[in-house]
Structure formats: C-alpha cells, structure tokens
Enzyme design. Structure first.
Site, short mmCIF file in Angstrom:
data_model
loop_
_atom_site.label_atom_id
_atom_site.label_comp_id
_atom_site.label_asym_id
_atom_site.label_seq_id
_atom_site.Cartn_x
_atom_site.Cartn_y
_atom_site.Cartn_z
N LEU A 190 24.44 7.96 -4.47
CA LEU A 190 25.00 9.16 -5.09
C LEU A 190 23.89 10.20 -5.09
CD1 LEU A 190 26.90 7.70 -8.21
CD2 LEU A 190 27.91 8.51 -6.07
N ASP A 191 24.22 11.46 -4.76
CA ASP A 191 23.17 12.46 -4.72
C ASP A 191 22.72 12.83 -6.14
OD1 ASP A 191 24.61 14.82 -5.76
OD2 ASP A 191 25.74 14.75 -3.89
N ILE A 192 21.67 13.59 -6.24
CA ILE A 192 21.03 13.86 -7.52
C ILE A 192 21.96 14.56 -8.50
CG2 ILE A 192 20.07 16.09 -6.77
CD1 ILE A 192 17.51 15.36 -8.33
#
Length: 281
Positions: free
Chosen positions: A108-110
């Site tokens: 999952l991206d930041i």
C-alpha cells in the site's frame, strides 16, 4: 536427509518470490557451500547459503511455520522493510519472530491506509499475490468530483492506463453528499496506484483511500489503525485450503509465550497517521 529446490527455500525464508529468487540465482548472487548456485540446485539443512556475500539462515519445510497477521496500516507508513529516507515502515511494530521474518502480501502506498496481510511463509505470500490466484481487493475511496452511470460503466469495462488496460470489477456508491462521496471498488490486480489512476483517468480526484478487504479477509472493526491481529489456526487452515496448499499446524505457544503475546497485543497504540503529511511519491 530431505533436500528442496534452492529457489523454494529462499522464497520461504522471506527473501523474495520464487521467480525473483530464480533471477537472483541466474545473476550469480547465490552461493552454496562456496560455489555459485545454478538453477536446479537443491539444498538441505547441512548446506551453507550466502546471498550477495552474506550468510543467510534458511527456513526448510520441516521447521517452518505458517503464521498470518492482519495489520491496519496508518497513513504515513511505507510498505518496505528499510526506508532510505528514514520514514516509519509497516514492519516497525509487528511482533518479533524466533525464526524467519514477516513478509508483506502486496503493498500500500504511503497515502493509503487499511488492510495488509503479513505471513512467515514465503510460498503462501507468493501464491496470494500471483495473478493466477484471482484474488480481489476491495477499497473504500472518497472522491472529489461528479460521478455518473456512464463513468462507472467505463471504469468497469476498462480504461487504458500508461501500463495497460485496467478496470474495476465492481463499483458501489457507499455514502456522502455534495462534492465528496464514498465508493467501494474492487480490483483483481495490485498495480502501483491503480485505484487512484483509474479514478484520475476520469478527472476525478481521490482524497482518501483505504483497503478494507483482501480476498476472504475483511479488516476487522476491532483492529484499529496501527494495530495487528494474528489469524487463528482454523483461519490459516481455511486460507491454505483456498490456495490448494498443504496445511501446516503451528507449534502451540507455551504458557509463558502466550502471556507475552497477549501483553504485546494489549500494548499496541492506535496510529491513524504517522509523521507530517507528505505528497505521494
């Protein structure tokens, strides 16, 4: 003494997927007993394995456990084991292991929160992420912009992105009024920023994104942001059967280990957001 394929042992030990380990072997990065490994090599517990010149402890099938965690990722954490910029990672607060290491199932991206699965079994992680598994991911997404039935139809039919065609398998209105509305969407792949890019292709801006389901596993309401929960043996058996994998029965915890695990779980702190807001990389 039973031996196993080298790439399979490397993957189970948490170094990467089996295909990635095959590429490492072909690149000459793996040494077994002082000799550069080749595809087709097999190893046993008596063999010494080095990766990029560093000795590695291998996890063989007879000794391995299949543990699985559900983690509620807060905003601001990066889904990598070590971040060169020193930002907090999703691995920072996971329970310690006696052997092996936690492997993230997907990323999952930041700026995306929500459900992440972790396992100690590299083969299971690889199977869960492989496209042939046809495992869908469900996201809750808050969007800014007008959405009509024609747009939803386009998003479900398919949109050409920079890296090929992509689509939602389902789009359902959840709630909201005015400009900000919540939708739940499902995708079958895990390409970089795929949910955001699909909406942005329709000139709609995503302001919040949270994964709420991965395959059969929903994000439990009791698992607050920054918290984890370990799956039971029954749940792991169900997952193993779903992936057509041989079931494994983990060694029961001693009374002392069980007490320590319960104390560790109770000490978890809710972290909805970590650090200052940053623009997505």
């Amino acid at each position: 003494m039973t031996d196993e394929k080298l790439q399979k042992v490397l993957a189970r030990s948490g170094l990467g997927s089996r295909r990635e380990m095959e590429r490492w072997i072909e690149a000459g990065r793996i040494v077994v007993n002082g000799q550069v490994a080749t595809l087709g090599d097999r190893v046993s517990v008596r063999d010494e394995v080095e990766v990029d010149g560093q000795a590695q402890k291998m996890v063989f099938d007879r000794d391995s456990e299949r543990r699985v965690l559900i983690y509620n990722k807060p905003l601001g954490e990066v889904a990598t084991r070590h971040d060169p910029e020193g930002r907090p990672t999703v691995f920072d607060h996971l329970p310690p292991l006696k052997q092996g290491r936690w492997i993230a199932v997907g990323r999952l991206d930041i700026n995306t929160s929500g459900l992440l699965l972790f396992t100690t079994d590299g083969e299971l992680a690889n199977n869960l992420m492989h496209p042939s598994a046809n495992i869908d991911r469900e996201y809750a997404v808050r969007i800014l912009g007008d959405v009509d039935e024609a747009m939803i139809a386009r998003l479900k039919k398919g949109v050409l992105l920079d890296d090929g065609m992509a689509r939602f398998t389902d789009v359902q209105f959840f709630n909201g009024e005015g400009a900000n509305k919540w939708y739940h969407v499902c995708i079958m792949e895990g390409r970089n920023r795929e949910v955001r890019r699909l909406w942005e292709s329709q000139e709609v801006q995503v302001s919040r994104l949270k994964r709420v389901r991965y395959g059969p596993f929903f994000l439990p309401s009791e698992v607050k942001a920054g918290h984890w929960k370990e799956l039971s043996q029954k749940e792991i058996n169900m997952l193993s059967s779903m992936m057509d994998m041989k079931q494994k029965h983990n060694k029961p915890l001693s009374v002392k280990e069980k007490d320590a695990a319960e104390r560790r779980a109770k000490r978890q702190k809710t972290r909805r957001s970590v650090g200052p807001k940053r623009s997505e990389r």
